[in-house]
Every structure is written in C-alpha cells, then in structure tokens.
Design a protein around this motif. Structure first.
Motif, PDB file in Angstrom:
ATOM      1  N   ALA A 259       0.819  -1.226   0.000  1.00 37.04           N
ATOM      2  CA  ALA A 259       0.000   0.000   0.000  1.00 37.04           C
ATOM      3  C   ALA A 259       0.847   1.268   0.000  1.00 37.04           C
ATOM      4  O   ALA A 259       0.760   2.092   0.920  1.00 37.04           O
ATOM      5  N   SER A 261       1.777   5.113  -1.377  1.00 36.76           N
ATOM      6  CA  SER A 261       0.937   6.250  -1.766  1.00 36.76           C
ATOM      7  C   SER A 261       0.671   6.234  -3.263  1.00 36.76           C
ATOM      8  O   SER A 261       1.498   5.774  -4.050  1.00 36.76           O
ATOM      9  N   PHE A 265      -4.321   4.111  -3.332  1.00 36.42           N
ATOM     10  CA  PHE A 265      -4.107   3.991  -1.893  1.00 36.42           C
ATOM     11  C   PHE A 265      -5.409   4.028  -1.087  1.00 36.42           C
ATOM     12  O   PHE A 265      -5.590   3.208  -0.178  1.00 36.42           O
ATOM     13  N   THR A 286       4.179  -0.059   3.306  1.00 34.22           N
ATOM     14  CA  THR A 286       3.603   1.259   3.048  1.00 34.22           C
ATOM     15  C   THR A 286       4.546   2.379   3.465  1.00 34.22           C
ATOM     16  O   THR A 286       5.446   2.178   4.287  1.00 34.22           O
ATOM     17  N   GLU A 307       4.245   6.955  -7.833  1.00 31.72           N
ATOM     18  CA  GLU A 307       3.522   5.683  -7.857  1.00 31.72           C
ATOM     19  C   GLU A 307       3.975   4.775  -8.995  1.00 31.72           C
ATOM     20  O   GLU A 307       4.080   3.563  -8.838  1.00 31.72           O
TER      21      GLU A 307
END
Length: 346
Positions: A259, A261, A265, A286, A307
C-alpha cells in the motif's frame, strides 16, 4: 550465516545505478526503433518473476505510453501450433536466463510474422537474445540464489527506462535517478525485520494484496513466499479480494498488504479497515505512518517515490520478508526445495 540471496537483495541499489549509466544508451536506441515501428499493441512472453514484471508493464506502458499490453500464451506456440496474429505489434520476451524454449518460441514467431521483437534478459548471449532484433541486458551480474531478486527489480527498472525513453519526458528520468537511493533507504528501514517473524512462523497460508502498479508486486511477493517459505500465498487485487476470497478471513488470518501512496491507496487502505474489523493479522508495506501504525508487522517505505516507480521499491520489503521468514522456519532461502535457477518450459 550470510545467505547469497541476502547479498543479492542488498546489491539492488548498485544494479539500478549501473542500469542508469550503462543501460540508458541502449534503452534510448531501442526506443528510437520502437517509435519508428509504431506498434499497435505489445505482447509480452514471460514466466515466473518475469511474468510479474510483465504485469507491471501492462500498467506502465498503458498509463504512460497509451499502449495496449497483452500477456502471451506460449502453449499456443509450442503445443497447439496456432499462434495469434502478431504483425504490427511489439513482441517482448522477458527472462532472467533467456533459456526457456517457450519464451524463445513466442519471440521467434513474432519475428517470423514481421513484428518488432525485443529481449530483456540478464544473458545477452542467450537463445532469447539471439531470437530478438533488439536486446536490453539487465546488467545485474550473476544471480546465484534460485529466488530472483536483483534481476526482478532490474527488469522493472529497464521497463521503466523504456517507458521514459518512449515518452521522451525528462522529468521521468529525474524520477528514475532517485530510485537507487530510495531502494537503499528501504533496506535500512527494514533492517530489523527478522526480529518480527514470530507471528508468521507457523502459518500455512496467507493472502497478498496490491492494486494498480503494485498488482504485480502482490504476485511477486506471493511467489517469493511460496518459493522460499513453502507456504500457500495467494495474490489478489484489493478489488478482486472483495469478490469472494475475503470470506476466508477469520481472526488471525495473515494478509500481506502492499500500500504505497498513489491513486489506489484509498481503496487499499479501506480494505485494511475491513480486514482489521475481521481481526486479520496484517503485514503492511507502506509509506503511510497511519497504516504502519495498525499493522502487526510494519514494512516501511521511504516517502516521495512516484507511484509509477513504487513497485521497484515496494517489492524490496517483500523480498526481505520472504528471506527472514524462511530463516525463521529453518529453511534455506538460497535453494528452495525442488527448484533450479534456470527453468526450461515448453
């Protein structure tokens, strides 16, 4: 004892740096040929970890280069002898060794039909490299551990460089230049992971969740856990998991969640809330402190990774998790039971 796979995990920043310098000219030359050919779609043939790199390419080349990417079905080429029409496409073979006959067969047939062909491999003298018109070497050095680590992140990085070269966007190269340092930071952030393995030592099955660009990461982390820890690890997107498999979750059921960002998300974080309500045991990869705070096992990521490049960083804690858990279970992560480094399938 220092395992070979641990050394190779820690070599990844160096490999990415090498690709940025020595690999970029080759990638840019390949991009010139691809732009000239103007393929209508891309077909990628791969197996194992390389197949997970191909899943990343589906999101990457689709989102950044507006290319439709399909995963090849090699049995159509090798057993059924009914290959699909490939003219007008870019046919890519991705393989650490470049020796699997079914992957070579797809690229060979693509070239026979007049498609532009590209091999991404760690062995530029391999049958796969000889079959393709264009070759992008991984420059990862010898990888002796059976479980792919540095060759996997090198494959992702080569694909990301190719996407940047095809789009001719200087900011993409600026983002890529940050990755070696971000991977090095990730290794430091997760250096205490072996001490957190107690909740997972006796598990026999778990789920691994990711979405978007990190759908591929879920598959790769699950594969590493299967290979090195001899447990059933099933990968899902957060959307697909809600469509049935979530019924498996009962108190203590282990779930690894990827997970970082990005656009997906909120959806993944919402699933974490659902899993908390079901009292699942959560290991969370994360960069979000709030999500790390609710995890039973926190696998932190550095902040600020775009991402589209996050799978190159997010897989690293998953690799470390697999190695740490294998060690805790008394297994040899360098030589998983019944596996060989080079697998030749038809």
């Amino acid at each position: 004892m220092m395992w070979q796979v641990v050394d190779e995990v820690h070599e990844q920043p160096e490999v990415l740096s090498r690709l940025l310098t020595a690999g970029r000219p080759l990638v840019e030359q390949a991009a010139v040929r691809i732009r000239a050919a103007a393929p209508r779609f891309v077909v990628i043939a791969a197996r194992g970890s390389s197949d997970n790199a191909a899943r990343y390419a589906q999101y990457l080349l689709g989102a950044h280069n507006q290319l439709t990417v399909a995963l090849a079905t090699p049995s159509l080429f090798t057993f059924y002898h009914r290959p699909p029409a490939l003219a007008g496409s870019l046919v890519v073979g991705i393989s650490q060794s470049g020796h699997s006959p079914d992957i070579v067969a797809v690229v060979t047939e693509g070239r026979r039909q007049g498609a532009l062909t590209l091999a991404i491999t760690n062995d530029p003298t391999s049958p796969l490299a000889r079959a393709a018109e264009l070759v992008l070497p991984l420059l990862a050095g010898e990888e002796r551990a059976v479980a792919a680590t540095k060759t996997y992140t090198a494959q992702l990085f080569v694909l990301a460089m190719l996407s940047a070269a095809l789009s001719d966007d200087p900011t993409s190269w600026d983002d890529l230049a940050l990755l070696p340092d971000r991977v090095a930071q990730t290794l430091v952030l997760n250096r205490d992971l072996p001490e957190q393995m107690t909740p997972l030592v006796s598990v026999r099955h778990l789920a691994v969740i990711g979405r978007g660009f990190n759908y591929a990461t879920a598959f790769e982390v699950a594969l590493k856990l299967k290979e090195t820890c001899l447990l059933v690890a099933e990968p899902y997107s957060s959307a697909d998991f809600r469509h049935g498999p979530i019924a498996l979750v009962e108190p203590g059921f282990p779930v690894v969640v990827v997970a970082p960002s990005g656009a997906v998300f909120p959806d993944v974080a919402a699933l974490v809330e659902e899993l908390q309500a079901r009292r699942a045991m959560l290991a969370v990869i994360t960069d979000d402190p709030g999500l790390s705070g609710v995890a039973d096992i926190a696998l932190p990521l550095p902040a600020g990774v775009p991402e589209w490049l996050s799978p190159i960083v997010a897989v690293v804690p998953g690799q470390l998790l697999a190695v740490s858990l294998a060690q805790a279970r008394g297994l040899d992560p360098d030589a998983p039971r019944g596996l060989r480094k080079v697998t030749r399938t038809l």
